[in-house]
Every structure is written in C-alpha cells, then in structure tokens.
Scaffold this active site. Sequence first.
Site, mmCIF file in Angstrom:
data_model
loop_
_atom_site.group_PDB
_atom_site.id
_atom_site.type_symbol
_atom_site.label_atom_id
_atom_site.label_comp_id
_atom_site.label_asym_id
_atom_site.label_seq_id
_atom_site.Cartn_x
_atom_site.Cartn_y
_atom_site.Cartn_z
ATOM 1 N N ARG A 324 -8.711 -42.592 9.490
ATOM 2 C CA ARG A 324 -8.838 -43.065 8.108
ATOM 3 C C ARG A 324 -7.595 -43.817 7.635
ATOM 4 O O ARG A 324 -7.689 -44.742 6.824
ATOM 5 C CB ARG A 324 -9.128 -41.894 7.173
ATOM 6 C CG ARG A 324 -9.471 -42.304 5.742
ATOM 7 C CD ARG A 324 -9.940 -41.103 4.939
ATOM 8 N NE ARG A 324 -10.374 -41.512 3.615
ATOM 9 C CZ ARG A 324 -9.586 -41.519 2.548
ATOM 10 N NH1 ARG A 324 -8.318 -41.150 2.659
ATOM 11 N NH2 ARG A 324 -10.048 -41.902 1.372
ATOM 12 N N GLY A 428 -6.676 -10.126 -35.726
ATOM 13 C CA GLY A 428 -8.109 -10.009 -35.987
ATOM 14 C C GLY A 428 -8.945 -10.182 -34.741
ATOM 15 O O GLY A 428 -8.444 -10.372 -33.632
ATOM 16 N N THR A 441 -7.421 -9.118 -39.850
ATOM 17 C CA THR A 441 -6.760 -7.904 -40.321
ATOM 18 C C THR A 441 -6.528 -8.033 -41.825
ATOM 19 O O THR A 441 -6.577 -9.127 -42.400
ATOM 20 C CB THR A 441 -5.407 -7.719 -39.619
ATOM 21 O OG1 THR A 441 -4.536 -8.790 -40.011
ATOM 22 C CG2 THR A 441 -5.571 -7.753 -38.112
ATOM 23 N N ASP A 469 -3.958 -11.956 -31.022
ATOM 24 C CA ASP A 469 -2.547 -11.860 -30.650
ATOM 25 C C ASP A 469 -2.299 -10.855 -29.531
ATOM 26 O O ASP A 469 -1.395 -11.036 -28.714
ATOM 27 C CB ASP A 469 -1.679 -11.538 -31.870
ATOM 28 C CG ASP A 469 -2.180 -10.340 -32.656
ATOM 29 O OD1 ASP A 469 -3.149 -9.680 -32.215
ATOM 30 O OD2 ASP A 469 -1.606 -10.056 -33.723
#
Length: 674
Positions: A324, A428, A441, A469
């Site tokens: 190639r 949250g 939260t 988090d």
Amino acid sequence: MERSEKRLKQRLRVCVATCNRADYSKLAPIMFGIKSHPEIFDLEVVVLGSHLIDDYGNTFRMIEQDEFDIRSKLHTIVRGEDEAAMVESVGLALVKLPDVLQRLAPDILLVHGDRFDALALATAAALMNIRILHLEGGEVSGTIDDSIRHSISKLAHYHAVCTRSAERHLISMCEDHSHILLAGCPSYDKLLSAHQRDDYTDIIKSWIGDDVKEQNYIVALQHPVTTDIQNSIKIYELMLDAVISFNKRTLILFPNIDAGSKEMVRVMRRKGIEQHPNFRAVKHVPFDQFIQLVAHAGCMIGNSSCGVREAGAFGTPVINLGTRQTGTEMRSNPLQKKFCFPAVKECISQDIDHILETQSALAVDLGGTNLRVAIVCMKGKVVKKYTQLNPKTFEERIELILTMCKQAMADAIHLNCRILGVGVSTGGRVNPQDGIVLHSTKLINEWSSVDIRTPISSALHLPVWVDNDGNCAALAERKFGHGKGVENFVTIITGTGIGGGIIQHNELIHGSTFCAAELGHIVVSLEGPECMCGSHGCIEAYSSGLALQREAKRLHDEDLLLVEGMTVNNKEQVNAIHLINAARLGNSKAESILHTAGTALGLGIVNILHMINPSLVILSGVLSEHYENPVRQVISQRALLSAQGTKVMVSELEDPALLGAASMVLDYTTRRTY
C-alpha cells in the site's frame, strides 16, 4: 478603478471539504489560519464521507468542537465496503454536491489527498468552473490511491505539496510551476512540538493502560489494499496472529472505509481482538493524542501512511506490510498502475506554520453558596478559576454562568487553550442524558426541572455535559485521583451534605431513574434524626456538615460547647468546625456526637461494601480526614470478613467537582466513553 477597488474589498469565499478523520488532521491547521483572518476570507466547511458514520467514530463532532461552522453535511457513503460500494459512493456524492456548491458559490475549493470522496469533490468543482486547491498531490504511495491522487491533481488549479519530489512530479505532469507551493505537511509542526510535550504518559495510560510504559507497546493500523483485497485481508490476519504472539500491549485502530474493510473487521472480531486483554481496539483517536502515541511507541505495524511520514518525525520503528505504501506493481489482476516521472530542475519554495493548542474543558460547579468556573487542561491542572456568589433565581444564575464562561473562553485564547466543551457539576438528582436537573437540593433555589444544557450550548456553541456533584467527584477520582486504574470503587463526599458516586467495571453508575449513589440517604437507624430529604435516620442526618452544625448549635445553646481554650465571637456562626475543635480539646459531649457521626457513616459504607463490593472507598470533602479512622474501625468491626480488607483513602484532589465536570468533556471528546 472603482470596480477594481470593490473587488479587492470583497472577501475570498473559501470552501474546505473534509471526508474523513485523516484528511481533517491535515486540513484543520489551514482552516484555523483561514478563520483567523475574517477580514480576508469567508470560510465555508462541507463535511461528507465517513465523518458522518457512527462505525467510524462520527468524527464530524471534532470539527464542531473546534468551533467550525459546518455549512453542509452530505451523507455520501453507500455501505458495503467493497469495490461497488466505493463506485456508488462517488456517484452519490456527484449527485449531491452540485446543489451545495451552487448554493455556497465558493471562489476556491480546498481538497486533500487521494480518497474517492475527494475525487468526487474535484470532479464536481471542475465541471462547475470552481477553482481547486489540491493539498498533498504529486506523491506516490500505492494501490488505487495513486491514480485518484493524480486525477485530482490534473483537475486542480493550484497545489500545496509536502516534498520536493512531489513538486517535481507535478511539474512533470505539466502543472504550472507558479501555481505550486512547497508548503510541507500541514500537520508536521504539530508532530514536532508533540515530542516536547510532557503529558504523553497520561495519554498512554488513558488509551492503553496505567501499567504501560513508554516504548513498551505497539500501535497497529492497517487498511485494505483496494487493488488486491483478498491478499490484504490475509496479510491483516497474519499480522494479528503475529502481534498476539508478541504478548505486548497494543493499540489497534479500525481500518478506513475502503473496499475490504468490512472483511478486515470480521477477522478482528473472529480473533477476539476487542476482548483480548493485551489489545485496545478503537475507531478514532484525536490527532493530537495519536501522534504522541506513535511518538512514544516501541514500534508501529501496518500499512498506514502515518508509518511513512508521521512516525518518521520521531524515529519510531515501523514494520510496513504489503504494497500500500510502496507503489510497487502487484502480480495480480487488476494491475496497479505505476507512474514514471522524468527528472526536473529543483526549485525554491516556502513553507507554513500553525499554532499548537492545549486541549481543555470549561468546568462549572454549582454549589449552595458559590458558583465556580474553571479552565481545566487534559492533565487535570486548573489553568484559571473564577468564583462568584450563586444567585438565588434561575434567570440570574444562567446569566451569570454564561457571563463567566464567555470570560473564560476569551481568556483561553490568550492561554493557548482549546475549549472542547463545557461540563457542569450541580447538586440534586440529574438526568445526564438530557442535561436536566430533575430535583435540586434545598440549598439551591429554583433549580428543579431545569434544562441546563440547552441555554449554555446555544449561547456558547459548545457541547455540554451535566451531572450530579457526587458523580463528578467519582469521575474526577477515576481520571485524576486514587481511582485511576481501579475497576470498582466508591467515592463518598463529606461536606455540607453527604453524596457520592459509584464506578463499577470502569463505568459510572446512574441507575434507572438517575438515583444511584444517593449514598447520603442510606438509612442507618429507624428512629434517627430527621433528614433534609424528609426521612429519618439517613447518614446525612448524622454525618453531614449541616448535621454537625445542628448539634454544635444545640450544645452552644445549652452552654455545653465551649471548653477551656475556645471562644466564639458573637458575630460568628457556630458550625461543624467548632464541634470538632471542642472534641479535640476534650469536650466529651462533642466527642460523643462525632463518634456517632463517624459510626453512622461507617455503617452506611459497610452496607455499600456488602451490596457492590468495591475494592476501594475514597473519602472526599472537608470532613473526610476526620472520618477516615472511624470508618476504618467500623469496617473492621462490622463488615463481613471478605470485605474487611477494602482500602479506605482520603482524596488528594483539591477541586473534585470541577475536575469531574471537566473529565466528562475530556473523556468524551478524546475517548467517547462517558
């Protein structure tokens, strides 16, 4: 005169067409250069070919992450990966391209290399009387590529070549010498500067493994030879057998989309390469990282042009297989056409440069008090950080996030950082798939059922990732902390609340309703104190900063907190630190409260050990050092014997939320795993 001046004031409309991952690495520096002079050039980007195919990595996303506006995406590949499919793909491209070129009406079209997609581009542009600039023409490699490359060169009006031999070849093909620029390989400056970078060990570890050392691994990349498919597949099979027998860690890339690639992938899967412990099989590696992997490899094996050019920049040994890259005539049917060039006089030309940038992420951390934004580089270094008080309303919060991010993006230019995307860490319960905060939260107002991704992505024109988090802390440990190379571990955040993240089989666990790893709400007592979630007896109700603050205030109100050597200012709010200090100074009631808090956290962690059996527990957050010994003690007393040996470590990361937010961007854009 007036017409001449007007023509000079008009910007040159330049259309850059890219077909695959390889040609974009060559075109990108030129595109950045064009984009940096908007007063002269109007850049139009067209994407087609394998860029738009998932099996080949959907590499158009890298173009978008480089902040190029893609004016047109053309799906031109007819699947099949055989000779007929290649011909049909050229035909499909020729059907679709006239409409795009007519609409964009470029003054000049930039085409790279020798792919069949590029031949369609050059053919369409030539027939529509659009000037063509061909990059890397005049070269000789092998297979059908030579015929396609020289065909494009004959259709082109201007040429930017890499070598003097290529320049001489084009002159021999009767191309106008004044229209040929000896520019060098567009990516070569990046190749040479990569050798001086100090983050290559991190790249090696992230792609091949933590235990792999420089020059102790192999990079394998082999493509089908379209003029002798069956023989090239046989060579590929023999190559895999040989590399397996070497018993060396190997990074192997999937072949390109040429005819025969499907059969090569079948061979790879039949030999179990994707599951083999010594192999890492990938569809795409970002160019900046790929060149470092090649630079520090023990050797490279295959038939990619990278072995002839890029590897040569570093002196990496290369085993080149087949024909190639040699251009040698093959004794099979069909016969590979050969090109013979007469000698021509050498000439003097010029070369070009481009700037190497550091891949980085924008990280956003939404806390109960502060809103933080940081520029974080690939090695986990916080390049620059910005902090503001977190506003109380949704509209003000989003506006401040965008303002801070825009400032960071402006600074990133001067800091030589290329921003790949934005990662957001927030309290949250979060749906990371849609970028939505489902339930927040109580510490963050107006932050439930909120779409964070859309407004940020729309304003900044960058991809955005969002997660809880606690999950971000786990991701930070996986990429930059104690969790590197650990398959199963848990991170516990001990701060204002209690949270965490779970890494199982190297993947972050979200759960069916994104509620996994809400570790603070594991119940350790049926009749314990009330938690902010509304339940009773949660770990968070005993061990969080708010819980300790609550107990500190109770003792203070009962005049039972202060001991000799302690004072509390009238204006000072009693908090968890006062409780900890009182315990250190011998306050037995404070000691009892902290003992209960540590026991509650330890019991919760024992439950985690019995449920998912991690090999490592990482304590993170401001209270982690105070809980390390109590947690170890509870594990030794309460855990099953087989779980008592679980390691407990305190995180050494200063900003796990920011680093975790950044890791979502850096992992996805460079490995696409998140």
